[in-house]
Design an enzyme around this catalytic site. Structure first.
Site, PDB file in Angstrom:
ATOM      1  CG  ASP A 134      -2.205  -4.181  -2.633  1.00 27.31           C
ATOM      2  OD1 ASP A 134      -3.448  -3.669  -2.887  1.00 27.31           O
ATOM      3  OD2 ASP A 134      -1.322  -3.461  -2.093  1.00 27.31           O
ATOM      4  CG  ASP A 173      -9.458  -3.199   3.706  1.00 26.64           C
ATOM      5  OD1 ASP A 173      -9.837  -4.134   4.474  1.00 26.64           O
ATOM      6  OD2 ASP A 173      -9.272  -2.188   4.171  1.00 26.64           O
ATOM      7  CE  LYS A 195       4.523   5.133  -3.920  1.00 26.26           C
ATOM      8  NZ  LYS A 195       5.299   5.580  -2.802  1.00 26.26           N
TER       9      LYS A 195
HETATM   10  P1  IMP Z   1     -10.042  -0.517  -0.088  1.00 25.60           P
HETATM   11  O1  IMP Z   1     -10.339   0.380  -0.879  1.00 25.60           O
HETATM   12  O2  IMP Z   1     -10.422  -0.357   1.134  1.00 25.60           O
HETATM   13  O3  IMP Z   1     -10.702  -1.875  -0.646  1.00 25.60           O
HETATM   14  O4  IMP Z   1      -8.622  -0.673   0.264  1.00 25.60           O
HETATM   15  C1  IMP Z   1      -7.643  -1.086  -0.845  1.00 25.60           C
HETATM   16  C2  IMP Z   1      -6.249  -0.812  -0.603  1.00 25.60           C
HETATM   17  O5  IMP Z   1      -5.946  -0.471   0.939  1.00 25.60           O
HETATM   18  C3  IMP Z   1      -5.098  -1.640  -0.932  1.00 25.60           C
HETATM   19  O6  IMP Z   1      -4.838  -1.238  -2.291  1.00 25.60           O
HETATM   20  C4  IMP Z   1      -3.979  -1.342  -0.257  1.00 25.60           C
HETATM   21  O7  IMP Z   1      -3.226  -0.480  -0.474  1.00 25.60           O
HETATM   22  C5  IMP Z   1      -5.011  -0.936   1.377  1.00 25.60           C
HETATM   23  N1  IMP Z   1      -4.974  -1.945   2.290  1.00 25.60           N
HETATM   24  C6  IMP Z   1      -6.043  -2.436   2.901  1.00 25.60           C
HETATM   25  N2  IMP Z   1      -5.771  -3.555   3.732  1.00 25.60           N
HETATM   26  C7  IMP Z   1      -4.204  -3.484   3.878  1.00 25.60           C
HETATM   27  C8  IMP Z   1      -3.411  -4.108   4.709  1.00 25.60           C
HETATM   28  O8  IMP Z   1      -3.556  -5.195   5.530  1.00 25.60           O
HETATM   29  N3  IMP Z   1      -2.098  -4.009   4.205  1.00 25.60           N
HETATM   30  C9  IMP Z   1      -1.434  -3.069   3.379  1.00 25.60           C
HETATM   31  N4  IMP Z   1      -2.419  -2.404   2.711  1.00 25.60           N
HETATM   32  C10 IMP Z   1      -3.699  -2.617   2.851  1.00 25.60           C
HETATM   33 MG    MG Z   2      -1.143   0.796   0.225  1.00 25.79          MG
END
Ligand code: IMP
Ligand code: MG
Length: 180
Positions: free
Chosen positions: A99, A102, A42
């Site tokens: 968004d 990470d 979302k």
């Molecule tokens: P990844 O798969 O670890 O790259 O995570 C990506 C997802 O983690 C994003 O789409 C966010 O929904 C969530 N996310 C990572 N860091 C944050 C943060 O600082 N605030 C809010 N959501 C986050």
């Molecule tokens: Mg999230």
């Protein structure tokens, strides 16, 4: 400012300026080609809705839903794909919008599945925020709004336990508010 926010990192104005620039960059690169712009639900919906209005090229829009977090601030490492695009993506140019980048697991999984299972042609990635220090999977976004340090941020679509998405700015969530 919301009382759970310790510090505002990006104001609504700063976000708007940067999103317009990203839109121009994407428009130039597409050079009139039609792309399917896919929002990852979302978190990217606010960014997505501003971004597509700043793209001066023909686009179709679609949605996908990948989740890894549940109600926590650290990734479980498991990516669940709950919703997939409806559009026929075969051979299409796709721009996936999220968004924040990470660990990179979400975007990496989505890009791979759009290519392997949906036959997408060129898949580009666009994120508003990039937390480079936390990368686990080696993936780079083709378009990136702002680098951010390893802090938990909310607002402008980003959530903690599905809250704070409606804040018009992006800020650091107070540690005492990072409880389920
Ligand atoms: P990844 O798969 O670890 O790259 O995570 C990506 C997802 O983690 C994003 O789409 C966010 O929904 C969530 N996310 C990572 N860091 C944050 C943060 O600082 N605030 C809010 N959501 C986050
Ligand atoms: Mg999230």
């Amino acid at each position: 400012m919301h009382r759970d926010i310790a510090e505002v990192l990006f104001s609504a104005e700063a976000i708007n300026t940067r999103v317009q620039a990203l839109g121009r960059q994407i428009s130039n690169d597409l050079a009139g080609r039609e792309a399917v712009v896919v929002a990852l639900l979302k978190g990217s919906v606010l960014f997505f809705s501003d971004l597509i209005r700043s793209i001066d090229a023909p686009v179709k829009v679609d949605f996908a839903w990948a989740s890894s977090y549940g109600h926590s601030t650290s990734s479980s490492g498991q990516i669940h794909l709950k919703v997939f695009p409806e559009e026929d993506l075969k051979g299409r140019t796709v721009v996936v919008v999220d968004d924040i980048l990470d660990t990179g697991r979400t975007l990496d999984t989505v890009v791979r599945r759009l290519k392997e299972e949906h036959g997408a042609g060129e898949v580009r990635t666009c994120v508003l925020l990039d937390k480079m220090a936390r990368r686990v999977v080696p993936i780079r976004a083709d378009y990136s709004g702002f680098p951010v340090d390893d802090v938990f941020v909310v607002g402008y679509g980003l959530d903690f336990a599905d809250r704070y998405r409606n804040l018009p700015y992006i800020g650091v969530l107070k540690p005492e508010c990072q409880r389920p």
